[in-house]
Design a protein around this motif. Structure first.
Motif, PDB file in Angstrom:
ATOM      1  N   ARG A  21       0.882  -1.187   0.000  1.00  0.00           N
ATOM      2  CA  ARG A  21       0.000   0.000   0.000  1.00  0.00           C
ATOM      3  C   ARG A  21       0.910   1.226   0.000  1.00  0.00           C
ATOM      4  NH1 ARG A  21       0.158   4.318   2.558  1.00  0.00           N
ATOM      5  NH2 ARG A  21       0.117   3.415   4.636  1.00  0.00           N
ATOM      6  N   ASP A  75       3.168   4.920   9.378  1.00  0.00           N
ATOM      7  CA  ASP A  75       1.840   5.363   8.924  1.00  0.00           C
ATOM      8  C   ASP A  75       0.863   5.473  10.087  1.00  0.00           C
ATOM      9  OD1 ASP A  75       2.413   5.374   6.006  1.00  0.00           O
ATOM     10  OD2 ASP A  75       2.979   3.339   6.531  1.00  0.00           O
ATOM     11  N   GLU A 102       6.793   0.607   6.931  1.00  0.00           N
ATOM     12  CA  GLU A 102       6.243   1.619   6.036  1.00  0.00           C
ATOM     13  C   GLU A 102       5.297   1.005   5.019  1.00  0.00           C
ATOM     14  OE1 GLU A 102       7.320   4.933   6.503  1.00  0.00           O
ATOM     15  OE2 GLU A 102       5.572   5.316   5.250  1.00  0.00           O
TER      16      GLU A 102
HETATM   17 MG   LIG Z   1       3.711   5.780   4.519  1.00  0.00          MG
END
Ligand SMILES: [Mg+2]
Ligand SMILES: O=C([O-])CC(=O)C(=O)O
Length: 604
Positions: A199, A312, A288
């Protein structure tokens, strides 16, 4: 023995790029990881120069920037037959100027990104000199938003290895692979950024192309945080990709098969975390851009055992809490309302949204609200509308577990759209982590401005192509009253004769300081308090001029100072939690600690 911080952080003498090049870990990957991409001839036909030439005649003028004599590695030296007494010996300054000129001549951000990547691989010092000379303009090229496009096109623009490419097929050999890799290094990495590419920003599954984001984050760790580039390691874990067009692309460099299950991914992650912690003692591992379910699962699983955090969930949470503290005060000053009455609507229900909402709750608990009361200040909207206890998928038990914390129990009505939720809640703040471009529509934004003298609007999705609202529209539709921060950068705007500067609420304002702080105090783990301390330090790091201008965040150009302040906050929090294995900072005053951190920051 007290080891001086500067020595532990930067062992490479600053004059020795020859040594740097020889030590450069990126040169050794092929020998340690049999998964390092090895494009065949067809692949190579479209590497940098071919693309540059095809896309842009200006590119034809490029030859790699020459490196100064003293900084040339043996591989880079011209054959002795070419080295005469009149061979040009450009100075470092000339090389920097030449690089800047080349960048200015390139017509697109992607071409600039490629040229900078090439420069970093060939001459890291020159690259970081350029970064530090013009961070405000180069960060958006090396990092968000351009890094998103670079990840999407990674297989087309690949110029050579940039870190460790580890395949799930090598899971059983991972320990040996990393141990062998560690032996080739003179200095061990302090920071790893690892992704599985599942993602990337708001761009979805980009498979092995995720290497671009690991590298991009680490470039900011050095340019913004002052981590020695030699002591950073970018990793992509290749577990397949669900991006079908990518899999079918003949240039794709990763495993051309569907992504493995979360169970298989977890077993690979187990192997990676334990192998990395043993191969690179003391390393901090930043997770990440894993897809939400994996991101939460891995954070829960590893946070007590390893020196790690998820950028995130926690980094974005920290940076947004930092900006919200300032925005909430300004909004309350304008409305005269009690700050505990802020109401925050989130568009988006992924890992970043839930992580940010949970972190923002600290704003309310610090003002004396209970956890339950703080949670009730938040309304989350996912693709099916407001998350309520009577929504059919919630009743059927199909809601992803990370969102269940924010289920609303106070209504049985369905609110399928943002506009309907705004009417129902009458919020003071709107946060976008939906990855839907333009999702904060004109009617929604105008309504926020009717409800609030200073509406707080944070369209945070990255890159710009996924951002919920542009700065220009935000100013226009709120008559300039908006308190604005976006994830990707926007330029300042002249609005009714006044220069207005947008905030950039991107986690790069905190992750370098969180990582740096955790490494220097040898934190056993990264605690919640350390993440919150990063937010507090950030919100206090603005200069009097920045405060006077009512900015929500410090300006990007000051990222090094800001990172040092964040790192200090993180070290202090580690001390409070008693997780600092390096205890010598405990006796230092705040000023001494800040000075020590600044001294330890690597300089190009
Ligand atoms: Mg990120
Ligand atoms: O990389 C960025 O710009 C911020 C971030 O972590 C993301 O969007 O996933």
């Amino acid at each position: 023995m007290r080891v001086h911080l500067a020595q532990t952080i930067s062992r490479i003498p600053s004059s020795s790029i020859t040594q740097r090049s020889r030590l450069n870990p990126y040169r050794t990957f092929a020998s340690v990881s049999n998964h390092t991409p090895t494009p065949n001839d067809d692949h190579n036909s479209s590497t940098m120069s071919a693309i540059l030439n095809a896309l842009n005649p200006i590119a034809a003028m490029f030859t790699p920037a020459a490196t100064p004599k003293e900084s040339r590695s043996s591989e880079q030296s011209p054959p002795s037959s070419m080295a005469t007494s009149s061979t040009p010996q450009p100075t470092g300054e000339q090389n920097l100027l030449r690089l800047q000129k080349h960048l200015a001549a390139l017509p697109t951000s992607l071409l600039k990104h490629m040229h900078l990547s090439k420069t970093r691989r060939e001459d890291p010092r020159l690259f970081f000199q350029a970064m530090n000379a013009d961070l405000v303009n180069l960060a958006p090229i090396v990092y968000t938003p351009t890094v998103g496009e670079a990840c999407q096109k990674y297989h087309e623009i690949y110029q050579g290895p940039e870190g460790l490419y580890l395949s799930i097929d090598d899971k059983d050999n991972l320990h040996q692979i990393l141990a062998d890799h560690a032996k080739t290094l003179e200095v061990s990495p302090q920071i790893i950024v690892v992704t599985d590419g599942s993602r990337i920003l708001g761009l979805g599954d980009l498979g092995l192309g995720g290497m671009g984001i690991s590298r991009g984050k680490l470039n900011l760790y050095t340019a913004g945080g002052g981590i020695d580039p030699e002591r950073t390691l970018a990793v992509v874990l290749d577990m397949g990709t669900n991006n079908e067009p990518l899999r079918a692309d003949p240039l794709y460099l990763g495993l051309p098969r569907p992504r493995c299950s979360l169970e298989e991914a977890t077993s690979f992650m187990d192997a990676f975390m334990s192998s990395a912690a043993s191969a690179y003692p003391g390393v901090l591992i930043q997770h990440e851009d894993f897809y939400s379910e994996a991101a939460f699962a891995f954070l829960d699983k590893y946070r007590e055992e390893y020196r790690m955090f998820n950028d995130d969930i926690q980094g974005t949470g920290s940076v947004i809490l930092g900006g919200f503290i300032r925005a909430a005060k300004m909004a309350s000053d304008a409305s005269g309302r009690d700050p505990r009455e802020h109401k925050v609507v989130f568009l988006g229900g992924g890992s970043a949204a839930v992580g940010v909402a949970k972190e923002m709750m600290k704003f309310f608990t610090q003002l004396g609200l209970s956890e339950k009361e703080a949670r009730e200040r938040f309304w989350l909207i996912d693709t099916k509308g407001l998350i309520t206890h009577t929504r059919p998928d919630v009743v059927a038990g199909r809601l992803a577990s990370h969102k269940s914390y924010f289920i609303r129990n106070d209504t049985t009505t369905e609110y399928p759209t943002l506009a309907s939720v705004i009417e129902h809640v009458q919020p003071t703040a709107l946060v976008g982590l939906s990855t839907t471009f333009g999702a904060f529509t004109e009617p929604c934004v105008r309504r926020m401005a009717e409800l609030n003298p200073s509406p707080i609007i944070f369209p945070l999705s990255n890159p710009t192509s996924k951002c919920e609202l542009s700065y220009a529209d935000a100013l226009e539709w709120t008559s300039g009253n908006v308190l604005f921060a976006s994830g990707s950068p926007y330029d300042p705007i002249e609005f009714h004769g006044v220069r207005r500067e947008p905030g950039q609420g991107n986690n790069f304002l905190v992750f370098p300081g969180i990582g740096f702080g955790a490494v220097i105090c040898k934190a056993k783990k990264v605690t919640d308090l350390m993440i919150t301390a990063g937010a507090m330090a950030l919100s206090e790091s603005l200069t009097p001029e920045e405060k006077e201008l009512k900015l929500l965040y410090p300006r990007t150009g000051r990222i090094r100072e800001v990172s040092a302040e964040v790192a200090r906050g993180v070290v202090r929090a580690a001390q409070v939690d008693g997780v600092d294995e390096e205890t010598r900072y405990r006796d230092m005053s705040d000023e001494q600690l800040l000075e020590e951190i600044k001294q330890a920051q690597w300089k190009a």
